[in-house]
Design a protein around this motif. Structure first.
Motif, short mmCIF file in Angstrom:
data_model
loop_
_atom_site.label_atom_id
_atom_site.label_comp_id
_atom_site.label_asym_id
_atom_site.label_seq_id
_atom_site.Cartn_x
_atom_site.Cartn_y
_atom_site.Cartn_z
N SER A 35 2.42 1.61 -3.36
CA SER A 35 1.71 1.96 -4.24
C SER A 35 1.20 3.72 -4.11
N ARG A 36 1.20 4.18 -2.91
CA ARG A 36 0.98 5.55 -2.65
C ARG A 36 2.21 6.34 -3.14
N SER A 62 0.88 -1.15 -0.10
CA SER A 62 0.12 0.00 0.09
C SER A 62 0.79 1.05 0.01
N GLU A 108 2.10 6.96 -6.77
CA GLU A 108 1.20 8.11 -7.05
C GLU A 108 1.91 9.57 -6.98
#
Length: 172
Positions: free
Chosen positions: A168-169, A165, A172
């Motif tokens: 993934s952030r 997670s 971004e």
């Protein structure tokens, strides 16, 4: 009892005795539990060798339960040796065959092997789904021998999920 080398020696003796007796059920039993021992020792190649031998004999003799066990351990061994997709397919096939026999014992251990495999290939959600099933089985049956391992795996998967997670952030 914490004596893995002694256990290995006894396992080798059991396999040799079963072969000497030429009693197929004893041979498959000894080979399958040798695979079990090697799995606990994290020895992928040895697990695969014992599982393959057990599978061959079980198939020849029509021992459905032992075919399932051999398939499960072959799957674990493949994952341990870097063949994740094929190993998981074998684990799932073996678990389905195990369930089809109506056997109940060892289910949570075999589910733990699948959970571990999912973690190793980064399929955290799949692992957590199987983990929920395994914990429900513990609750339903009261068989708690694998419960600590299941919670250890839950911790590993939860950590892995958090890392995924976070990665993934960051992307971004």
């Amino acid at each position: 009892l914490g004596y893995p080398d002694q256990a290995l020696k006894k396992s080798q003796e059991a396999v040799a005795l079963a072969q000497e007796l030429s009693h197929p059920n004893s041979q498959v039993f000894a080979l399958s539990f040798a695979a079990f021992l090697h799995q606990f020792r994290r020895e992928g190649q040895a697990v695969q060798e014992r599982a393959e031998a057990a599978l061959t004999l079980s198939t020849e003799q029509g021992f459905a339960l032992w075919v399932a066990v051999g398939t499960i351990f072959r799957g674990w061994a493949l994952v341990a040796q870097g063949q994740g997709a094929e190993g998981i397919a074998q684990l799932r096939k073996g678990l389905a065959a195990w369930r089809a026999t109506g056997a109940g014992g060892y289910l949570t251990h075999y589910l733990a092997l699948l959970i571990e495999a999912y973690g190793q290939v980064g399929q955290v959600e799949e692992g957590l789904t199987v983990l929920a099933e395994a914990l429900a089985a513990v609750s339903k049956t009261g068989r708690r021998s694998d419960e600590a391992e299941l919670y250890r795996l839950k911790g590993e998967l939860t950590l892995q999920s958090s890392v995924q997670s976070l990665e993934s952030r960051v992307k971004e």
